[in-house]
Design a protein around this motif. Structure first.
Motif, PDB file in Angstrom:
ATOM      1  N   UNK A   1       0.843  -1.200   0.000  1.00 36.78           N
ATOM      2  CA  UNK A   1       0.000   0.000   0.000  1.00 36.78           C
ATOM      3  C   UNK A   1       0.875   1.246   0.000  1.00 36.78           C
ATOM      4  N   UNK A  13     -13.571   3.901  -5.499  1.00 35.78           N
ATOM      5  CA  UNK A  13     -14.580   3.729  -4.473  1.00 35.78           C
ATOM      6  C   UNK A  13     -15.829   4.543  -4.785  1.00 35.78           C
ATOM      7  N   UNK A 313     -11.817   9.999   7.906  1.00 33.76           N
ATOM      8  CA  UNK A 313     -10.790   9.097   7.410  1.00 33.76           C
ATOM      9  C   UNK A 313      -9.470   9.831   7.199  1.00 33.76           C
ATOM     10  N   UNK A 316      -8.082  10.201  10.588  1.00 37.15           N
ATOM     11  CA  UNK A 316      -7.497   8.911  10.968  1.00 37.15           C
ATOM     12  C   UNK A 316      -6.102   8.749  10.379  1.00 37.15           C
TER      13      UNK A 316
ATOM     14  N   UNK B  90     -12.151   4.063   9.549  1.00 37.76           N
ATOM     15  CA  UNK B  90     -11.270   3.390   8.594  1.00 37.76           C
ATOM     16  C   UNK B  90     -11.229   4.209   7.318  1.00 37.76           C
ATOM     17  N   UNK B  91     -10.275   3.849   6.456  1.00 33.28           N
ATOM     18  CA  UNK B  91     -10.318   4.387   5.100  1.00 33.28           C
ATOM     19  C   UNK B  91     -11.298   3.498   4.338  1.00 33.28           C
ATOM     20  N   UNK B  92     -12.425   4.083   3.941  1.00 32.11           N
ATOM     21  CA  UNK B  92     -13.542   3.265   3.453  1.00 32.11           C
ATOM     22  C   UNK B  92     -13.299   2.588   2.111  1.00 32.11           C
ATOM     23  N   UNK B  93     -12.358   3.161   1.347  1.00 31.38           N
ATOM     24  CA  UNK B  93     -12.131   2.552   0.037  1.00 31.38           C
ATOM     25  C   UNK B  93     -11.245   1.315   0.139  1.00 31.38           C
ATOM     26  N   UNK B  94     -10.732   1.052   1.341  1.00 36.72           N
ATOM     27  CA  UNK B  94      -9.788  -0.065   1.479  1.00 36.72           C
ATOM     28  C   UNK B  94     -10.393  -1.214   2.289  1.00 36.72           C
ATOM     29  N   UNK B  98      -5.899  -3.876   3.791  1.00 34.34           N
ATOM     30  CA  UNK B  98      -5.294  -2.703   3.146  1.00 34.34           C
ATOM     31  C   UNK B  98      -5.200  -1.525   4.107  1.00 34.34           C
ATOM     32  N   UNK B  99      -6.204  -1.393   5.006  1.00 30.14           N
ATOM     33  CA  UNK B  99      -6.128  -0.350   6.021  1.00 30.14           C
ATOM     34  C   UNK B  99      -4.885  -0.533   6.878  1.00 30.14           C
ATOM     35  N   UNK B 102      -1.846   0.275   4.919  1.00 25.53           N
ATOM     36  CA  UNK B 102      -1.663   1.724   4.816  1.00 25.53           C
ATOM     37  C   UNK B 102      -1.006   2.266   6.087  1.00 25.53           C
TER      38      UNK B 102
END
Lengths: 412, 207
Positions: A1, A13, A313, A316, B90-94, B98-99, B102
């Motif tokens: 990543x 997404x 996010x 975060x 969380x990072x929603x696209x992952x 993958x989170x 990252x």
């Protein structure tokens, strides 16, 4: 990543909102690139066919029509002129060289042109298979014609009268293919070329059916004698190259004023035509630039909204230890990936557009345009796409820099 | 070593918080208890270096947080601190995995084995390729614990990790947090209004 992959994941997404900005960008870039390509291809094609022709002499009528018909072989000729008068002009001291052209027939929509052999040399035509014509009714076939109609050496072509496929056919007149020409990327690719005598023969047998056959057996080198015997013979047009470029101003005017022939200068007529074109092209490209600007706005709104949706996010990611710079890079990537993708798809769009227009032109005009090179202006489109990507991510990036992580996280 | 002294914070000169001093030896965990609006989250953000205190000092593992630039704070945070938020983010696209990748990328600690072992330990290994919005509430909470510990922090800060849970789940979560902290050698500070947690900690402070 890594940040780049994160940006890609973020784009996918929300495929719908990304797709709208992308579609607008592709449309805008595509239209501009298509216009640029067509403009350059048509200009190239036109100029390529203009080489070595300073002036065209033909019957009175529209000068543009005369040029289109006898230089580009797309329009109908303005009429015929007498051979004797044409000869008089070709003997003028200002004329360097001249080529007589005769029209009359077609084979399945492809024009059969009676021309002197110099005509083929003018376009650097090279015989790929077979030989030159030696007697009437022998023809050389241009590359597009034999490729399209699957014509081989020794084939017999039965011509139709006129320049369109539907013309009355000369049942008794058939041409014999003695040579095939290499592709030359000029008008001769879409022509069937024969000696002037062939065309005279056909139409004389039509006009004077009972004339003796032996007269038509004569070959090119005897043309001169013929002139005096048949003063009523006609040609369609004559291509002229001057001894000195200075003559281009004076000589055409002399012809137009003092004879019943028309002289037209291709370079004038074509630049006139481009001016007409140019107006349309300019209008369309303004429209396309507006579309690109709208796409920039859409991209910006898109990013801005997704910043708001993704504020937790982002916070975060910052608490995980990412710097402001890394987050900004993520946003800039998201924007740049879309705009660069838009640029690439736009260019693809324009290439398909060129292919489509080319197939249309080929159908109606037997012309085609094929080139997939990238124009310098298209590199500017790339620069513009990148700039749009950067500008539309500017405000979101500033917001990320000013983001108060603690406040966002306390808000939950 | 975690030490705070005369820590105070005020928002726009209106709300004013004054916090008791904290003094933790290494290996010591701490429960900070207080009712709503008393500045619990503010304290957590101060300890995490997300906020700068108006007065007083915070010393974490020999570093004075007030003296670090924002860039140094980012670096300090990624090397030393894991945060479990009240509501998991969380990072929603992952996906879950993958989170975590990252987080490792940001912390320069790439190690896929560790991700798998943490997820296995938290019993959500089978969810590792799921997008985080497809997880149940309990799975989300565990995934967020994974996110907090993936870079082997020295300190785990947990903000109200149990407030919305029933007794048995509350017990499970706190057990899990303590177990993870011990297993990965991190100190744990839990901030909550939930007095049920008192019995699980030797040391606690009331705000």
């Amino acid at each position: 990543m890594n940040i780049f992959r994160l940006s890609i994941k973020n784009i996918f997404n929300k495929p719908l909102s990304s797709a709208i900005s992308l579609a607008l960008l592709v449309l805008g870039i595509g239209i501009i690139s298509l216009l640029l390509q067509l403009n350059s291809l048509i200009k190239d094609q036109m100029n390529n066919n203009l080489k070595g022709i300073d002036m065209v002499v033909g019957a009175k009528g529209s000068p543009l029509q005369l040029i289109l018909s006898s230089v580009y072989h797309v329009d109908s000729p303005t009429g015929n002129i007498s051979l004797a008068e044409a000869e008089k002009i070709s003997k003028n001291r200002m004329v360097g060289s001249s080529i007589k052209l005769l029209y009359g027939d077609n084979y399945k929509g492809y024009r059969i042109v009676g021309a002197e052999k110099k005509f083929i040399e003018l376009y650097n035509g090279i015989i790929k298979e077979g030989r030159e014509w030696n007697s009437p009714y022998e023809v050389l076939v241009g590359s597009k014609v034999y490729q399209k109609l699957k014509i081989n050496l020794e084939d017999e072509l039965i011509s139709s009268h006129g320049l369109r496929e539907s013309g009355e056919s000369h049942d008794d007149e058939s041409f014999k293919v003695v040579g095939l020409l290499k592709p030359s990327n000029s008008v001769i690719d879409q022509l069937i070329i024969t000696s002037p005598q062939s065309v005279w023969n056909i139409h004389e047998t039509h006009d004077h059916d009972d004339e003796d056959e032996h007269e038509h057996d004569d070959e090119d080198e005897h043309e001169h004698d013929h002139e005096h015997e048949h003063d009523d013979r006609e040609i369609t047009a004559m291509l002229i190259k001057f001894k000195s470029p200075m003559n281009i101003i004076q000589f055409p005017r002399q012809i137009n004023e003092n004879t019943n022939l028309q002289a037209a200068v291709p370079s004038y007529e074509i630049s006139r035509l481009f001016k007409l074109f140019g107006f349309g092209i300019e209008t369309l490209s303004y429209l396309a630039y507006i579309i690109i600007i709208v796409s920039g706005f859409s991209l910006f709104i898109n990013l801005f909204n997704s910043m708001n949706e993704r504020k937790y996010e982002m916070a975060l990611i910052r608490t995980l230890g990412a710097s402001r710079f890394q987050l900004s890079i993520m946003i800039i990537f998201e924007s740049l990936i879309l705009t660069i993708l838009g640029f690439i798809l736009g260019l693809l769009f324009s290439r398909f557009g060129v292919m489509f227009v080319s197939s249309l032109m080929e159908e109606s005009l037997n012309y085609n345009l094929n080139s997939f090179k990238i124009l310098i202006e298209e590199y500017w489109l790339l620069v513009m796409s990148v700039l749009i990507g950067l500008i539309s991510s500017l405000i979101p990036v500033i917001r990320v820099y000013k983001m108060n992580i603690s406040k966002i996280l306390a808000d939950e | 070593m975690i030490k705070t002294k005369d820590l105070a914070f005020n928002y726009d000169n209106q709300v004013f918080f004054k916090f008791p001093n904290i003094n933790l030896k290494s290996n010591e965990d701490l429960l900070i208890i207080g009712s709503s609006g008393i500045g619990k989250t503010t304290l957590l953000h101060l300890l995490a270096g997300l906020l700068n205190s108006n007065s007083g000092s915070i010393e974490l593992f020999g570093k004075e947080l007030n003296q670090l630039s924002s860039h140094q704070l980012d670096r300090f945070r990624k090397n030393n601190i894991g945060i479990v938020f009240q509501r998991p983010h969380f990072v929603n696209s992952l996906t879950v995995k993958e989170n975590l990748q990252l987080a490792q990328y940001i912390g320069n600690k790439k190690n896929n084995n560790r991700i798998d072992s943490i997820l296995k330990n938290l019993n959500i290994l089978d969810k590792s390729n799921k997008k985080t919005n497809l997880l149940s509430q309990g799975e989300k909470q565990r995934a967020s614990i994974a996110l907090a510990i993936v870079n082997s922090p020295k300190l785990i800060l947990a903000d109200e990790p149990t407030s919305s849970l029933d007794d048995s789940n509350c017990f499970n979560v706190i057990k899990l947090l303590k177990k993870q902290a011990t297993e990965y050698g991190a100190q744990l500070i839990v901030i909550t209004h939930d007095s049920r947690l008192k019995k699980h900690f030797n040391k606690s402070i009331e705000l």
